[in-house]
Design an enzyme around this catalytic site. Structure first.
Site, PDB file in Angstrom:
ATOM      1  CB  SER A   1      -2.926   3.254  -4.743  1.00  0.00           C
ATOM      2  OG  SER A   1      -2.787   1.961  -4.279  1.00  0.00           O
TER       3      SER A   1
ATOM      4  CG  HIS B   1      -5.706   6.408  -7.495  1.00  0.00           C
ATOM      5  ND1 HIS B   1      -5.099   7.360  -6.722  1.00  0.00           N
ATOM      6  CD2 HIS B   1      -5.839   5.323  -6.697  1.00  0.00           C
ATOM      7  CE1 HIS B   1      -4.880   6.873  -5.512  1.00  0.00           C
ATOM      8  NE2 HIS B   1      -5.325   5.646  -5.474  1.00  0.00           N
TER       9      HIS B   1
ATOM     10  CD  GLU C   1      -4.407  11.178  -7.930  1.00  0.00           C
ATOM     11  OE1 GLU C   1      -4.536  10.192  -7.170  1.00  0.00           O
ATOM     12  OE2 GLU C   1      -3.508  12.014  -7.763  1.00  0.00           O
TER      13      GLU C   1
ATOM     14  CG  ASN D   1      -2.036   7.752  -2.427  1.00  0.00           C
ATOM     15  OD1 ASN D   1      -2.887   8.088  -1.615  1.00  0.00           O
ATOM     16  ND2 ASN D   1      -2.144   6.668  -3.170  1.00  0.00           N
TER      17      ASN D   1
HETATM   18  P1  NAD Z   1      -7.892  -6.748  -2.863  1.00  0.00           P
HETATM   19  O1  NAD Z   1      -6.825  -7.654  -2.412  1.00  0.00           O
HETATM   20  O2  NAD Z   1      -9.069  -6.494  -1.995  1.00  0.00           O
HETATM   21  O3  NAD Z   1      -8.466  -7.261  -4.266  1.00  0.00           O
HETATM   22  C1  NAD Z   1      -7.674  -7.756  -5.302  1.00  0.00           C
HETATM   23  C2  NAD Z   1      -8.507  -8.788  -6.048  1.00  0.00           C
HETATM   24  O4  NAD Z   1      -7.835  -9.137  -7.241  1.00  0.00           O
HETATM   25  C3  NAD Z   1      -8.721 -10.096  -5.271  1.00  0.00           C
HETATM   26  O5  NAD Z   1     -10.098 -10.403  -5.250  1.00  0.00           O
HETATM   27  C4  NAD Z   1      -7.926 -11.115  -6.052  1.00  0.00           C
HETATM   28  O6  NAD Z   1      -8.489 -12.406  -6.011  1.00  0.00           O
HETATM   29  C5  NAD Z   1      -7.980 -10.519  -7.443  1.00  0.00           C
HETATM   30  N1  NAD Z   1      -6.904 -11.001  -8.312  1.00  0.00           N
HETATM   31  C6  NAD Z   1      -5.604 -11.140  -8.012  1.00  0.00           C
HETATM   32  N2  NAD Z   1      -4.934 -11.595  -9.093  1.00  0.00           N
HETATM   33  C7  NAD Z   1      -5.824 -11.728 -10.088  1.00  0.00           C
HETATM   34  C8  NAD Z   1      -5.746 -12.140 -11.439  1.00  0.00           C
HETATM   35  N3  NAD Z   1      -4.594 -12.525 -11.980  1.00  0.00           N
HETATM   36  N4  NAD Z   1      -6.872 -12.167 -12.183  1.00  0.00           N
HETATM   37  C9  NAD Z   1      -8.046 -11.788 -11.658  1.00  0.00           C
HETATM   38  N5  NAD Z   1      -8.184 -11.376 -10.369  1.00  0.00           N
HETATM   39  C10 NAD Z   1      -7.088 -11.351  -9.601  1.00  0.00           C
HETATM   40  O7  NAD Z   1      -7.160  -5.380  -3.250  1.00  0.00           O
HETATM   41  P2  NAD Z   1      -7.792  -3.920  -3.397  1.00  0.00           P
HETATM   42  O8  NAD Z   1      -7.626  -3.196  -2.111  1.00  0.00           O
HETATM   43  O9  NAD Z   1      -9.131  -4.006  -4.026  1.00  0.00           O
HETATM   44  O10 NAD Z   1      -6.762  -3.257  -4.418  1.00  0.00           O
HETATM   45  C11 NAD Z   1      -6.777  -3.521  -5.780  1.00  0.00           C
HETATM   46  C12 NAD Z   1      -5.981  -2.472  -6.526  1.00  0.00           C
HETATM   47  O11 NAD Z   1      -6.495  -1.183  -6.230  1.00  0.00           O
HETATM   48  C13 NAD Z   1      -4.507  -2.418  -6.149  1.00  0.00           C
HETATM   49  O12 NAD Z   1      -3.755  -2.087  -7.292  1.00  0.00           O
HETATM   50  C14 NAD Z   1      -4.447  -1.292  -5.137  1.00  0.00           C
HETATM   51  O13 NAD Z   1      -3.182  -0.679  -5.074  1.00  0.00           O
HETATM   52  C15 NAD Z   1      -5.467  -0.352  -5.711  1.00  0.00           C
HETATM   53  N6  NAD Z   1      -6.063   0.599  -4.751  1.00  0.00           N
HETATM   54  C16 NAD Z   1      -6.402   0.217  -3.497  1.00  0.00           C
HETATM   55  C17 NAD Z   1      -6.950   1.127  -2.625  1.00  0.00           C
HETATM   56  C18 NAD Z   1      -7.355   0.730  -1.234  1.00  0.00           C
HETATM   57  O14 NAD Z   1      -7.634   1.610  -0.419  1.00  0.00           O
HETATM   58  N7  NAD Z   1      -7.402  -0.530  -0.919  1.00  0.00           N
HETATM   59  C19 NAD Z   1      -7.188   2.441  -3.049  1.00  0.00           C
HETATM   60  C20 NAD Z   1      -6.860   2.794  -4.353  1.00  0.00           C
HETATM   61  C21 NAD Z   1      -6.299   1.864  -5.196  1.00  0.00           C
END
Ligand code: NAD
Length: 579
Positions: free
Chosen positions: A289, A310, A322, A360
């Site tokens: 994001s 995204h 997006e 964003n």
């Molecule tokens: P989260 O922490 O809930 O999930 C991340 C997951 O990735 C975890 O389950 C973790 O164990 C796993 N992980 C970490 N390293 C790893 C690896 N090397 N191999 C395999 N799995 C691995 O985070 P999230 O909120 O789901 O966010 C994930 C991505 O999405 C980020 O890049 C974030 O910026 C993006 N994002 C988040 C949101 C939001 O609102 N939370 C919105 C849009 C985009």
């Protein structure tokens, strides 16, 4: 749902048939029901199987008696179900309906008000007069710029984008097997929507336990659907059978699209990119994001296949996706992302790579402007209500509580590190960092700008905020607060267009409404600017900049348009304006 209401007699007939109360969900909320439920509600007279339709219609016509041709409201002794406005029961309905509609719409949707007026006034007069009243209210709504803007963005242009208005002309790229890396909040949601759309999914996380937890998210959603009768047991089993939860990258064999949703850390993401590329030749998308796509693509051996997709949270509810083109991203990757979004029945916008992409980029200044006002001594309730009264679904303080205050701190730190001396948001950070230091992290910690009950219900604005930042005796005008909140967003949208991040204003408008709920009545930031005129917008900016600082300086593009009397849809819409 696009700013008008049933105006060809539908409102009058439905009200007389069902009564104002029962007709309200259909008229006001555009509720959709199955034929069976429509029959039960009295909306239609009979349900027949498609193959029997013609025969049954003939039979009905041939056997109809005079009485069958008279609608209830034309029958002798007809009384409106639930009562008319001067009937004791009807009186209550109408008073309650006005209050409810106003609470929901904040008075910014002309159609809701006009519809209520048509129902109320129509109920006081004979049927034919009611039809004329309805037609006049309908016409006035149709002539309202808000309605045309809503129809253009939420109906015509939304559909055009969903049908691939900006899709490169390459062969069909429908996804057959998807790999999702990272089974956290976002990855689990993405796996669910894909499996639900019939796509086979491999869901990978660092441990089997985490991968299983991600798959269990789909189970939870499907179980909810099962309970509500929206999903059958077979359907539940079928969707779940499509999701394989594993830690083994070899399972990615045969995938044609990967969506990476691991931690927001460039090193972790680079490592995942290398591992995935060793296992599959699929197009590679990151769900980051905040991290620029072009930077992340440096870890890829195939940058032309590297793209941003995204999603917004919660993935199963938010309809905007997006798509971000990095510098080296090729057309096949863009087409793949667009075809994937079409498969999962969401609405795509395609933007070029820049800090925070589009959504964003616009929403952060909105939140920041709200927090900045707290520091200045503006009453927090005024800030929140000003936002809602101009049609924003959440005030800026509630929004940052929802997305979490520590995430705000993290983004602020990263932005400051990237911008150095030019960083403009010190005043915002003072409040934000202080909140985080108090352990008030937003809804998830049941404490933020709002106070919450033990069970997580939002109670009201936190009184500690005004102790730390006392409210001034002299409060600004409502419209001044609203202008600050709106211009914080729309000026970013204009800059995004000017800088080539946005290439299509239709995407700017549709994306704003679906992505962060930008005042839907306006049709989006560009439609709103067209509504008030570039000239007036520049005038307001001049006042805001003089009082609150250079962040409100009108961008060159807007000034130029003001000087030449142009509109966005006139200049950038081309045929699209009339599409
Ligand atoms: P989260 O922490 O809930 O999930 C991340 C997951 O990735 C975890 O389950 C973790 O164990 C796993 N992980 C970490 N390293 C790893 C690896 N090397 N191999 C395999 N799995 C691995 O985070 P999230 O909120 O789901 O966010 C994930 C991505 O999405 C980020 O890049 C974030 O910026 C993006 N994002 C988040 C949101 C939001 O609102 N939370 C919105 C849009 C985009």
């Amino acid at each position: 749902m696009v700013g008008i209401f049933p105006g060809a007699g539908g409102t009058t007939r439905l009200t007389r048939k069902l009564g104002a109360m029962m007709a309200a969900p259909f008229l006001l909320e555009g509720r959709l029901v199955s034929p069976k439920d429509a029959r039960a509600a009295g909306l239609i007279d009979e349900v027949v199987a498609p193959e029997a339709l013609l025969a049954r219609a003939k039979e009905w016509v041939l056997s109809a008696t005079e009485a069958d041709l008279v609608k209830p409201w034309d029958q002798k002794g007809y009384k409106m179900p639930g009562g008319t406005p001067y009937h004791p029961a009807g009186f209550q309905t109408f008073v309650g309906a006005s209050a409810m509609v106003l609470a929901k719409t904040m008075g910014v949707y002309p159609a809701a008000k006009a519809l209520l007026a048509a129902v109320y006034e129509g109920a006081l007069v004979p049927f034919d007069t009611a039809l004329r009243i309805e037609a006049r209210h309908f016409t006035s709504v149709l002539m309202n710029p808000s309605s045309s803007a809503m129809i253009r963005s939420l109906f015509i242009n939304k559909e055009a984008l969903e049908k691939g208005a900006n899709r490169p002309g390459v062969a069909d790229q429908s996804v057959r097997k998807l790999g999702v890396i990272g089974a956290g909040m976002m990855g689990a949601g993405i796996a669910y929507v894909a499996a639900n759309a019939g796509i086979e999914v491999v869901l990978i996380d660092a441990t089997q336990e985490a991968a299983d937890r991600g798959r269990a998210h789909s189970e939870g959603l499907l179980d909810k659907g099962l309970k509500r009768g929206k999903v059958t047991a077979e359907r539940r089993a079928e969707v779940l059978s499509r999701i394989t939860a594993t830690t083994d990258y070899a399972a990615l064999d045969g995938t044609d699209l990967i969506v990476e949703a691991v931690f927001e850390d460039p090193k972790v993401k680079a490592d995942v990119t290398a591992r995935v590329e060793a296992a599959t030749a699929a197009i590679y998308a990151t769900n980051t994001s905040t991290l620029p796509i072009t930077g992340l693509a440096a870890a890829s051996k195939r940058p032309e296949q590297f793209i941003g997709i995204h999603f917004f949270s919660p993935v199963d509810k938010m309809n905007l996706v997006e798509i971000i083109r990095g510098k080296a991203t090729g057309d096949v990757a863009v087409a793949k992302a667009l075809d994937f979004v079409r498969q999962i029945r969401k609405t795509p916008i395609v933007v070029n790579d820049a800090r925070f992409f589009y959504a964003n980029r616009c929403i952060i200044p909105y939140i920041n402007e709200g927090i900045r006002m707290v520091a200045e001594g503006v009453e927090p309730a005024l800030i929140e209500n000003a936002a809602k009264l101009v049609g924003m679904p959440l005030g800026p303080l509630q929004l940052v509580d929802e997305t979490s205050i520590d995430l705000g701190v993290k983004i602020a730190r990263a932005t400051r590190a990237a911008m150095g001396a030019d960083y403009p948001d010190e005043a915002v950070d003072k409040v934000l960092f202080w909140m985080a230091d108090q352990g008030r992290l937003g809804r998830k910690s049941k404490s933020g700008f709002y106070a919450y009950s033990d069970t997580g219900d939002r109670l009201g604005l936190w009184d500690g905020l005004c102790r730390k930042y006392p409210s001034d005796k002299m409060q600004p005008l409502l419209t001044d607060v609203q202008h600050r909140l709106l211009f914080a967003q729309v000026l970013e949208a204009v800059k995004a267009l000017d800088e080539g991040v946005l290439t299509d204003i239709r995407e700017g408008d549709v994306g704003a409404i679906l992505g962060w709920g930008f005042a839907p009545w306006s049709g989006g930031p560009f439609s709103w600017l067209d509504m008030i005129s570039a000239e007036r917008a520049v005038g307001i900016c001049r006042g805001l900049a003089a009082q609150f600082g250079p962040r409100f300086h009108a961008p060159g593009l807007l000034r130029e348009m003001a000087a030449t009397g142009q509109t966005f849809y006139g200049r950038f819409g081309g045929e699209k304006a009339a599409a």
